[in-house]
Design a protein around this motif. Structure first.
Motif, short mmCIF file in Angstrom:
data_model
loop_
_atom_site.label_atom_id
_atom_site.label_comp_id
_atom_site.label_asym_id
_atom_site.label_seq_id
_atom_site.Cartn_x
_atom_site.Cartn_y
_atom_site.Cartn_z
N GLU A 158 0.82 -1.22 0.00
CA GLU A 158 0.00 0.00 0.00
C GLU A 158 0.85 1.26 0.00
O GLU A 158 0.50 2.27 -0.61
CB GLU A 158 -0.93 0.00 1.22
CG GLU A 158 -1.93 1.13 1.25
CD GLU A 158 -2.85 1.04 2.46
OE1 GLU A 158 -3.98 1.53 2.37
OE2 GLU A 158 -2.43 0.47 3.48
N SER A 159 2.00 1.21 0.67
CA SER A 159 2.86 2.38 0.76
C SER A 159 3.97 2.38 -0.28
O SER A 159 4.86 3.25 -0.24
CB SER A 159 3.49 2.45 2.16
OG SER A 159 4.28 1.30 2.42
N ALA A 160 3.94 1.43 -1.20
CA ALA A 160 5.01 1.30 -2.20
C ALA A 160 4.53 1.76 -3.57
O ALA A 160 3.35 1.67 -3.90
CB ALA A 160 5.50 -0.14 -2.27
N ASP A 161 5.47 2.24 -4.35
CA ASP A 161 5.21 2.63 -5.73
C ASP A 161 5.57 1.44 -6.62
O ASP A 161 6.75 1.24 -6.94
CB ASP A 161 6.03 3.86 -6.09
CG ASP A 161 5.87 4.27 -7.55
OD1 ASP A 161 4.87 3.87 -8.17
OD2 ASP A 161 6.76 4.98 -8.07
N VAL A 162 4.59 0.64 -7.01
CA VAL A 162 4.84 -0.54 -7.82
C VAL A 162 3.88 -0.60 -8.99
O VAL A 162 2.76 -0.07 -8.93
CB VAL A 162 4.75 -1.84 -6.99
CG1 VAL A 162 5.80 -1.87 -5.90
CG2 VAL A 162 3.36 -2.01 -6.40
N ASP A 163 4.32 -1.25 -10.06
CA ASP A 163 3.49 -1.43 -11.25
C ASP A 163 2.68 -2.71 -11.19
O ASP A 163 1.60 -2.79 -11.77
CB ASP A 163 4.38 -1.47 -12.50
CG ASP A 163 5.17 -0.19 -12.70
OD1 ASP A 163 4.56 0.89 -12.65
OD2 ASP A 163 6.40 -0.29 -12.89
N VAL A 164 3.23 -3.73 -10.53
CA VAL A 164 2.58 -5.02 -10.48
C VAL A 164 2.97 -5.72 -9.19
O VAL A 164 4.07 -5.52 -8.67
CB VAL A 164 2.96 -5.88 -11.72
CG1 VAL A 164 4.45 -6.16 -11.73
CG2 VAL A 164 2.16 -7.17 -11.78
N VAL A 165 2.05 -6.53 -8.66
CA VAL A 165 2.30 -7.34 -7.47
C VAL A 165 2.35 -8.79 -7.92
O VAL A 165 1.45 -9.26 -8.62
CB VAL A 165 1.20 -7.14 -6.41
CG1 VAL A 165 1.45 -8.06 -5.21
CG2 VAL A 165 1.13 -5.68 -5.98
N HIS A 166 3.38 -9.50 -7.51
CA HIS A 166 3.47 -10.93 -7.81
C HIS A 166 3.43 -11.67 -6.49
O HIS A 166 4.40 -11.65 -5.71
CB HIS A 166 4.76 -11.25 -8.57
CG HIS A 166 4.78 -12.60 -9.18
ND1 HIS A 166 5.70 -13.01 -10.12
CD2 HIS A 166 3.98 -13.69 -8.98
CE1 HIS A 166 5.47 -14.25 -10.47
NE2 HIS A 166 4.43 -14.70 -9.78
N ASP A 167 2.32 -12.34 -6.23
CA ASP A 167 2.08 -12.97 -4.93
C ASP A 167 2.18 -14.49 -5.05
O ASP A 167 1.47 -15.10 -5.86
CB ASP A 167 0.70 -12.57 -4.41
CG ASP A 167 0.54 -12.77 -2.91
OD1 ASP A 167 1.04 -13.79 -2.40
OD2 ASP A 167 -0.09 -11.93 -2.27
N HIS A 168 3.03 -15.09 -4.23
CA HIS A 168 3.24 -16.53 -4.26
C HIS A 168 2.64 -17.21 -3.03
O HIS A 168 2.97 -18.37 -2.74
CB HIS A 168 4.74 -16.84 -4.33
CG HIS A 168 5.41 -16.29 -5.54
ND1 HIS A 168 5.62 -17.02 -6.70
CD2 HIS A 168 5.92 -15.05 -5.79
CE1 HIS A 168 6.23 -16.27 -7.59
NE2 HIS A 168 6.43 -15.07 -7.06
N THR A 169 1.79 -16.52 -2.30
CA THR A 169 1.21 -17.06 -1.07
C THR A 169 -0.21 -17.54 -1.30
O THR A 169 -0.80 -17.33 -2.35
CB THR A 169 1.22 -16.00 0.04
OG1 THR A 169 0.25 -14.99 -0.25
CG2 THR A 169 2.58 -15.36 0.18
#
Length: 381
Positions: A109-120
């Motif tokens: 939420e506090s990060a500047d990212v283009d995409v989230v890759h979730d392995h959980t």
């Protein structure tokens, strides 16, 4: 970059201001399972893939924010620690998983990212509340309850398969591509001259069938060495009831293999015995063996036909009764061919480029990604 127990090449320096494909770098949040550090010192197939992917993406010039437990020995651009020590002893219990999901969501939420890759497992539940696309790699089963769960997530997540065989098991899921797992091939020692044993390496479970591996090796007149994960009650029970009675001078158990021992065993083996008894979506040990110049002898189940090039990097059999003969024939294969297959299809740059393509399509927000078909799947051919 220093990786303890895991030799690795130094990534090429990316062109300043651009990724390897010549386009602006992507900002990626990589969420790892909380159970093991990255890369794992012993067992931990998913964690090994995540660590390798982080290194591969950074080598291609991207910014990767790694969210994981414990210490990490990766090339991640930044790191957010969920637990000081991975709660390995609580593997399979829900609370560490949901705590990790909540903490990861806060970090994203506090990060500047283009995409989230979730392995959980639990993390994708929170994808609905963010604007960035969430990529989920399906490391495990896609049918039964896991399939029901991910089907209910719908298009809030974009699923990547680790084999086409896995996708075929549940075409109802929101697949956006296929990317085969990969390893740092140069970190695995290549040996053309082999020792006098065949190898079984895995988790002690009926699905992995070490008992069948022992039987096949004995029928072929070959000594077999077994190494694998043995720390859960079900694994101890299976080992004591089924495997231990079969051990002897020609069938030796050497314990769980860390990164160093695994490479030593794989490079010295005449072949890897892989009598898999389920539709495994991807067997990492197969490509690790190939990287060492060790052919794989496997049953035709799950992803095996996608990974093993029959007659080149190993032999595929349709019936267990064919195993003894196949073990003998595998010794005639050229170890250099197995290594070449690993370099061409399962090295880190191949996997990193595959995920890069998926990230680009999702970050661009094109509607076509929602209808991505097999002809644009990202697995290397």
């Amino acid at each position: 970059m220093t990786i303890v127990d895991t030799p690795s090449r130094v990534p090429d320096e990316p062109v300043p201001g651009a990724a390897a494909d010549g386009r602006p770098p992507l900002k990626i949040a990589m969420v790892a399972p909380p159970w093991f550090e990255l890369p794992p010192r012993g067992y931990g197939g998913t964690e090994a893939v995540v660590a390798a992917l982080v290194d591969g993406l950074v080598a291609r010039g991207h910014e990767v924010k790694l969210i994981a437990a414990g210490e990490h020995r990766t090339a991640a651009t930044s790191f957010h620690r969920i637990y000081d020590e991975p709660p390995t002893e609580r593997l399979g219990t829900p609370i560490p998983e949901v705590i990790a999901a909540a903490e990861a969501a806060r970090a994203i939420e506090s990060a500047d990212v283009d995409v989230v890759h979730d392995h959980t497992l639990a993390g994708p539940l929170l994808a609905r509340g963010r604007t960035q696309p969430t990529v989920v790699t399906m490391h495990g089963p896609v049918t039964g309850e896991p399939g029901d769960y991910h089907e209910r997530l719908g298009r809030t997540v974009d699923l990547v398969a680790i084999s086409d065989a896995q996708r075929r098991l549940n075409p109802r899921l929101n697949w956006v591509g296929t990317v085969h797992n990969a390893i740092d091939v140069p970190s695995f020692p290549y040996r053309a001259e082999k020792d006098d044993y065949v190898l079984w390496l895995g988790r002690f479970s009926p699905d992995k069938a070490p008992d069948l591996a022992i039987d096949a090796a004995r029928r072929a007149g070959r000594r077999i060495v077994l190494a694998g994960k043995l720390n859960e009650p079900s694994e101890f029970e299976y080992f004591d009831d089924v495997v231990r009675p079969l051990l002897g001078s020609d069938a030796e158990y050497v314990g769980e293999a860390d990164a160093t021992l695994k490479r030593e065993l794989l490079s010295g083996a005449r072949s890897l015995v892989f009598p898999i008894q389920w539709e495994e979506p991807f067997g990492m040990v197969m490509i690790e063996a190939m990287a060492c110049g060790t052919p794989v002898v496997a049953l035709r189940r799950g992803s095996v036909p996608e990974i093993v090039a029959h007659g080149r990097s190993g032999l595929i059999v349709d019936d267990f009764r064919q195993f003894p003969a196949a073990l003998a024939l595998a010794e005639e294969l050229d170890p250099a061919d197995a290594r070449a297959e690993a370099e061409r299809r399962f090295d880190l740059p191949v996997m990193a480029e595959g995920y890069e393509r998926v990230y680009r399509m999702l970050a661009e927000g094109t509607e076509s990604i929602r209808r991505l078909s097999d002809d644009v799947a990202t697995s290397a051919r």
